[in-house]
Design a protein around this motif. Structure first.
Motif, PDB file in Angstrom:
ATOM      1  N   TRP A  92      30.164  64.341 -49.962  1.00 57.86           N
ATOM      2  CA  TRP A  92      30.920  64.611 -48.702  1.00 57.86           C
ATOM      3  C   TRP A  92      32.066  65.324 -48.602  1.00 57.86           C
ATOM      4  N   PHE A  93      32.541  65.647 -50.072  1.00 63.38           N
ATOM      5  CA  PHE A  93      33.962  66.373 -50.225  1.00 63.38           C
ATOM      6  C   PHE A  93      34.110  67.692 -49.716  1.00 63.38           C
ATOM      7  N   GLY A  94      32.998  68.355 -49.425  1.00 64.94           N
ATOM      8  CA  GLY A  94      32.934  69.763 -48.825  1.00 64.94           C
ATOM      9  C   GLY A  94      33.216  69.561 -47.385  1.00 64.94           C
ATOM     10  N   THR A  95      32.581  68.542 -46.844  1.00 64.55           N
ATOM     11  CA  THR A  95      32.793  68.416 -45.264  1.00 64.55           C
ATOM     12  C   THR A  95      34.266  67.919 -44.977  1.00 64.55           C
ATOM     13  N   THR A  96      34.599  66.882 -45.841  1.00 66.67           N
ATOM     14  CA  THR A  96      36.153  66.776 -45.379  1.00 66.67           C
ATOM     15  C   THR A  96      37.105  67.791 -45.720  1.00 66.67           C
ATOM     16  N   CYS A  97      36.692  68.471 -46.853  1.00 62.07           N
ATOM     17  CA  CYS A  97      37.925  69.627 -46.847  1.00 62.07           C
ATOM     18  C   CYS A  97      37.537  70.757 -45.735  1.00 62.07           C
ATOM     19  N   LEU A  98      36.508  70.758 -45.340  1.00 59.62           N
ATOM     20  CA  LEU A  98      36.252  71.880 -43.929  1.00 59.62           C
ATOM     21  C   LEU A  98      37.026  71.090 -42.880  1.00 59.62           C
ATOM     22  N   ILE A  99      36.881  69.895 -42.749  1.00 63.18           N
ATOM     23  CA  ILE A  99      37.605  69.181 -41.534  1.00 63.18           C
ATOM     24  C   ILE A  99      39.075  69.382 -41.648  1.00 63.18           C
ATOM     25  N   TYR A 100      39.571  69.090 -42.864  1.00 64.60           N
ATOM     26  CA  TYR A 100      41.022  69.224 -43.077  1.00 64.60           C
ATOM     27  C   TYR A 100      41.519  70.697 -42.846  1.00 64.60           C
ATOM     28  N   GLY A 101      40.767  71.449 -43.314  1.00 64.54           N
ATOM     29  CA  GLY A 101      41.217  73.037 -43.103  1.00 64.54           C
ATOM     30  C   GLY A 101      41.302  73.642 -42.029  1.00 64.54           C
ATOM     31  N   VAL A 102      40.361  72.870 -40.858  1.00 64.87           N
ATOM     32  CA  VAL A 102      40.237  73.221 -39.496  1.00 64.87           C
ATOM     33  C   VAL A 102      41.448  72.799 -38.773  1.00 64.87           C
ATOM     34  N   SER A 103      41.670  71.262 -39.441  1.00 68.02           N
ATOM     35  CA  SER A 103      42.797  70.896 -38.609  1.00 68.02           C
ATOM     36  C   SER A 103      44.196  71.556 -38.817  1.00 68.02           C
ATOM     37  N   VAL A 104      44.313  71.927 -40.151  1.00 66.67           N
ATOM     38  CA  VAL A 104      45.553  72.702 -40.465  1.00 66.67           C
ATOM     39  C   VAL A 104      45.731  74.059 -39.911  1.00 66.67           C
ATOM     40  N   PHE A 105      44.398  74.591 -39.669  1.00 67.90           N
ATOM     41  CA  PHE A 105      44.431  75.928 -39.340  1.00 67.90           C
ATOM     42  C   PHE A 105      44.911  75.910 -37.821  1.00 67.90           C
ATOM     43  N   THR A 106      44.280  74.868 -37.069  1.00 66.85           N
ATOM     44  CA  THR A 106      44.584  74.875 -35.689  1.00 66.85           C
ATOM     45  C   THR A 106      45.853  74.227 -35.206  1.00 66.85           C
ATOM     46  N   SER A 107      46.560  73.565 -36.255  1.00 63.95           N
ATOM     47  CA  SER A 107      47.658  73.186 -35.952  1.00 63.95           C
ATOM     48  C   SER A 107      48.923  74.402 -36.179  1.00 63.95           C
TER      49      SER A 107
END
Length: 117
Positions: A92-107
């Motif tokens: 699941w590492f790739g999925t959580t990295c994607l979630i983190y990246g989307v959150s940072v990009f949005t903020s």
């Protein structure tokens, strides 16, 4: 290809390690009382704000405080989870990295649009 993956993992490890250390020690000073932090950390953040003229750090506008809360409550735990996932080679590492990246990009997009308003 294996060397590129190892390099990517090393860069991600350093990034998530920095976030895991900086978020609770420096960023949290934005929304929590300075009295709960060691004096050297408070001095370091004050020095940074003065030295680099970072108005977000010195003035603490409301939108910035909200973004720091987002980082502390959502992004920081995700960075810890990603460090674990990286070490344990979790699927699941790739999925959580994607979630983190989307959150940072949005903020980052929210903070940019707030500054231009």
């Amino acid at each position: 290809m294996g060397a590129l993956l190892k390099l990517t993992d090393a860069v991600l490890f350093l990034f998530f390690l920095v976030i895991a250390l900086v978020a609770p020690s420096l960023d949290a000073q934005t929304c929590l009382p300075a009295t709960i932090f060691p004096e050297f950390l408070v001095d370091l953040k004050s020095w940074y704000g003065r030295e680099y003229g970072d108005y977000l750090v010195t003035e603490k506008p409301h939108f910035f405080v909200g973004l720091v809360w987002l980082e502390l409550l959502f992004q920081w735990p995700l960075s810890l989870l990603n460090l674990y996932g990286l070490f344990a080679s979790k699927s699941w590492f790739g999925t959580t990295c994607l979630i983190y990246g989307v959150s940072v990009f949005t903020s980052m997009g929210m903070s940019g649009s707030s500054e231009n308003s």
